[in-house]
Design an enzyme around this catalytic site. Structure first.
Site, PDB file in Angstrom:
ATOM      1  N   GLU A  70     -17.387  -5.363  14.082  1.00  0.00           N
ATOM      2  CA  GLU A  70     -18.106  -6.442  14.779  1.00  0.00           C
ATOM      3  C   GLU A  70     -19.142  -5.847  15.723  1.00  0.00           C
ATOM      4  O   GLU A  70     -20.261  -6.350  15.831  1.00  0.00           O
ATOM      5  CB  GLU A  70     -17.127  -7.303  15.594  1.00  0.00           C
ATOM      6  CG  GLU A  70     -15.964  -7.898  14.800  1.00  0.00           C
ATOM      7  CD  GLU A  70     -16.393  -8.980  13.830  1.00  0.00           C
ATOM      8  OE1 GLU A  70     -17.569  -9.374  13.849  1.00  0.00           O
ATOM      9  OE2 GLU A  70     -15.541  -9.428  13.032  1.00  0.00           O
ATOM     10  N   GLU A 101     -20.426 -12.013  17.420  1.00  0.00           N
ATOM     11  CA  GLU A 101     -19.817 -10.733  17.016  1.00  0.00           C
ATOM     12  C   GLU A 101     -18.956 -10.181  18.154  1.00  0.00           C
ATOM     13  O   GLU A 101     -17.866  -9.655  17.913  1.00  0.00           O
ATOM     14  CB  GLU A 101     -20.881  -9.707  16.611  1.00  0.00           C
ATOM     15  CG  GLU A 101     -21.870 -10.147  15.527  1.00  0.00           C
ATOM     16  CD  GLU A 101     -21.262 -10.500  14.180  1.00  0.00           C
ATOM     17  OE1 GLU A 101     -20.022 -10.576  14.061  1.00  0.00           O
ATOM     18  OE2 GLU A 101     -22.051 -10.727  13.236  1.00  0.00           O
ATOM     19  N   HIS A 104     -15.817 -12.139  18.107  1.00  0.00           N
ATOM     20  CA  HIS A 104     -14.922 -11.732  17.011  1.00  0.00           C
ATOM     21  C   HIS A 104     -14.179 -10.449  17.391  1.00  0.00           C
ATOM     22  O   HIS A 104     -12.995 -10.309  17.121  1.00  0.00           O
ATOM     23  CB  HIS A 104     -15.710 -11.475  15.721  1.00  0.00           C
ATOM     24  CG  HIS A 104     -16.411 -12.689  15.182  1.00  0.00           C
ATOM     25  ND1 HIS A 104     -17.316 -12.627  14.147  1.00  0.00           N
ATOM     26  CD2 HIS A 104     -16.341 -13.994  15.544  1.00  0.00           C
ATOM     27  CE1 HIS A 104     -17.773 -13.846  13.894  1.00  0.00           C
ATOM     28  NE2 HIS A 104     -17.201 -14.693  14.727  1.00  0.00           N
ATOM     29  N   TYR A 110      -7.398  -9.363  20.684  1.00  0.00           N
ATOM     30  CA  TYR A 110      -6.330 -10.261  21.137  1.00  0.00           C
ATOM     31  C   TYR A 110      -5.139 -10.238  20.162  1.00  0.00           C
ATOM     32  O   TYR A 110      -3.977 -10.103  20.582  1.00  0.00           O
ATOM     33  CB  TYR A 110      -6.920 -11.670  21.287  1.00  0.00           C
ATOM     34  CG  TYR A 110      -5.958 -12.826  21.400  1.00  0.00           C
ATOM     35  CD1 TYR A 110      -4.928 -12.829  22.355  1.00  0.00           C
ATOM     36  CD2 TYR A 110      -6.088 -13.937  20.565  1.00  0.00           C
ATOM     37  CE1 TYR A 110      -4.067 -13.906  22.461  1.00  0.00           C
ATOM     38  CE2 TYR A 110      -5.232 -15.021  20.674  1.00  0.00           C
ATOM     39  CZ  TYR A 110      -4.218 -15.003  21.614  1.00  0.00           C
ATOM     40  OH  TYR A 110      -3.366 -16.063  21.710  1.00  0.00           O
ATOM     41  N   GLU A 174     -21.378  -7.770   5.990  1.00  0.00           N
ATOM     42  CA  GLU A 174     -20.974  -9.137   6.362  1.00  0.00           C
ATOM     43  C   GLU A 174     -20.690 -10.004   5.128  1.00  0.00           C
ATOM     44  O   GLU A 174     -19.813 -10.843   5.154  1.00  0.00           O
ATOM     45  CB  GLU A 174     -22.066  -9.804   7.202  1.00  0.00           C
ATOM     46  CG  GLU A 174     -22.337  -9.108   8.523  1.00  0.00           C
ATOM     47  CD  GLU A 174     -23.179  -9.958   9.462  1.00  0.00           C
ATOM     48  OE1 GLU A 174     -24.384 -10.106   9.199  1.00  0.00           O
ATOM     49  OE2 GLU A 174     -22.628 -10.483  10.446  1.00  0.00           O
ATOM     50  N   GLU A 208     -19.453 -16.210  10.085  1.00  0.00           N
ATOM     51  CA  GLU A 208     -20.033 -15.216   9.178  1.00  0.00           C
ATOM     52  C   GLU A 208     -20.849 -15.869   8.067  1.00  0.00           C
ATOM     53  O   GLU A 208     -21.820 -15.291   7.589  1.00  0.00           O
ATOM     54  CB  GLU A 208     -18.957 -14.304   8.584  1.00  0.00           C
ATOM     55  CG  GLU A 208     -18.263 -13.392   9.590  1.00  0.00           C
ATOM     56  CD  GLU A 208     -19.190 -12.433  10.331  1.00  0.00           C
ATOM     57  OE1 GLU A 208     -20.287 -12.130   9.823  1.00  0.00           O
ATOM     58  OE2 GLU A 208     -18.820 -11.998  11.438  1.00  0.00           O
ATOM     59  N   HIS A 211     -24.145 -16.163   9.483  1.00  0.00           N
ATOM     60  CA  HIS A 211     -24.810 -14.856   9.605  1.00  0.00           C
ATOM     61  C   HIS A 211     -25.411 -14.465   8.252  1.00  0.00           C
ATOM     62  O   HIS A 211     -26.524 -13.959   8.168  1.00  0.00           O
ATOM     63  CB  HIS A 211     -23.832 -13.768  10.046  1.00  0.00           C
ATOM     64  CG  HIS A 211     -23.152 -14.056  11.355  1.00  0.00           C
ATOM     65  ND1 HIS A 211     -22.117 -13.295  11.849  1.00  0.00           N
ATOM     66  CD2 HIS A 211     -23.367 -15.033  12.273  1.00  0.00           C
ATOM     67  CE1 HIS A 211     -21.730 -13.802  13.007  1.00  0.00           C
ATOM     68  NE2 HIS A 211     -22.462 -14.850  13.286  1.00  0.00           N
TER      69      HIS A 211
HETATM   70 MN    MN Z   1     -18.478 -11.053  12.913  1.00  0.00          MN
HETATM   71 FE    FE Z   2     -21.444 -11.389  11.446  1.00  0.00          FE
END
Ligand code: MN
Ligand code: FE
Length: 328
Positions: A70, A101, A104, A110, A174, A208, A211
């Protein structure tokens, strides 16, 4: 205003956006905003305790690639994409993508901190595992050219490098590697495991898919504005970057599934990778290369982001359809 070039003081007004697709994607991205802590992992932790070592390995192996990946995308955007775009509406979208990103990365962190895992091993895996290193080096090699002193986006070779870099980080990383990872992670929800984690993956996937849409619009617009790049040789080279990405993923998948898990093994995932790679080739106006069927048809119905995922996964978008769509 051409899409790529040196941004001037005139390129600071989004009011009369020429590239409406970028403006629309920004609005859509804002509407998709989510936060990792909206997800509770309590039930998933119970599932985790019942999973086999091979299953745990698959999930943690993918997360140890995704977590740094990311931030690699953000490096590429900041150093290799943003500086060479003139259109302010593209800068607008990239600002939101970069936050996504980062979000993410924090989301995977987490999960990695919540599940009982060997943290040190997990965070070091991408540096120590040859199949992950190879993927990072692949993306790094195209970014490196963008950051060299002699780089010139106005030359033919410079514009080619800009497109090569876009294909490597957007289409391959991606658009193919990430989708393969999403499929594996979502396969657990298909078996009623890790359902909250699955919801988180859905949100990442929804981001994504935008993206990817943005990257494809960029590539198609640049090719349209720079007909001198439209040679058979360059098309072959783009195809070669994509098939090299598939080969790297195939090696990665042997480490992901040394023995396979219930309903999933390296061959299954490799076929999905090839299927997705063909869709990306078609979206770029290049013909399919692998000609395999989708082994994971449940992917489009497994997600509650049907219309967005569907855009890429279920439609056979050909060059004409796509070229029309990206002009809007
Ligand atoms: Mn991402
Ligand atoms: Fe992305």
């Amino acid at each position: 205003m051409p899409l790529i070039g040196k941004a001037s003081p005139e390129d600071l007004n989004i009011h009369s956006s020429q590239y409406q697709w970028a403006r629309k994607l920004y609005d859509q991205a804002i509407a998709n905003t989510w936060y990792p802590h909206e997800i509770t992992l309590k039930e998933d932790l119970e599932d985790w305790s019942r999973m086999t070592d091979e299953e745990k390995h698959a999930v943690s192996f993918i997360m140890s690639f995704f977590n740094p990946a990311e931030l690699i995308v953000n490096r590429v955007l900041a150093l290799g994409v943003y500086p060479y775009l003139k259109a302010p509406e593209c800068h607008l979208y990239l600002a939101k993508q970069m936050w996504e990103e980062a979000n993410h990365c924090v989301a995977f962190e987490y999960v990695m901190e919540t599940f009982p895992l060997d943290q040190a091993k997990l965070y070091h895996a991408h540096i120590e595992t040859p199949s992950m290193q190879a993927k990072e080096e692949f993306v790094g090699q195209y970014l490196k050219r963008m950051t060299e002193d002699r780089y010139d986006v106005s030359s033919v070779e410079g514009r080619k490098d800009f497109v090569r870099n876009l294909v490597a980080y957007n289409i391959v990383m991606e658009g193919i590697w990430f989708y393969s990872g999403f499929m594996v992670m979502l396969s657990f929800r298909q078996r009623n495991l890790l359902r909250n984690f699955g919801s988180m993956i859905n949100w990442v996937l929804r981001d994504e898919s935008l993206h990817l849409k943005f990257g494809i619009h960029l590539i198609l617009s640049i090719l349209e504005e720079n007909p001198d790049l439209l040679t058979a040789e360059f098309a072959d080279e783009i195809r070669g970057i994509i098939t090299r990405g598939v080969d790297l993923e195939t090696t990665f998948n042997s480490d992901l599934f040394p023995n396979g898990i219930l309903g999933l093994n390296a061959d299954y995932v490799n076929q999905y990778v090839r299927y997705v790679a063909d869709r990306r080739l078609e979206e770029l106006g290049l013909g399919p290369y692998y000609n395999v069927t989708n082994p994971a048809k449940w992917m489009s119905s497994a997600t509650d982001v049907y219309e967005l995922v569907n855009f890429f996964e279920s439609q056979n978008t050909n060059y004409e359809v796509n070229a029309r769509a990206h002009k809007k």
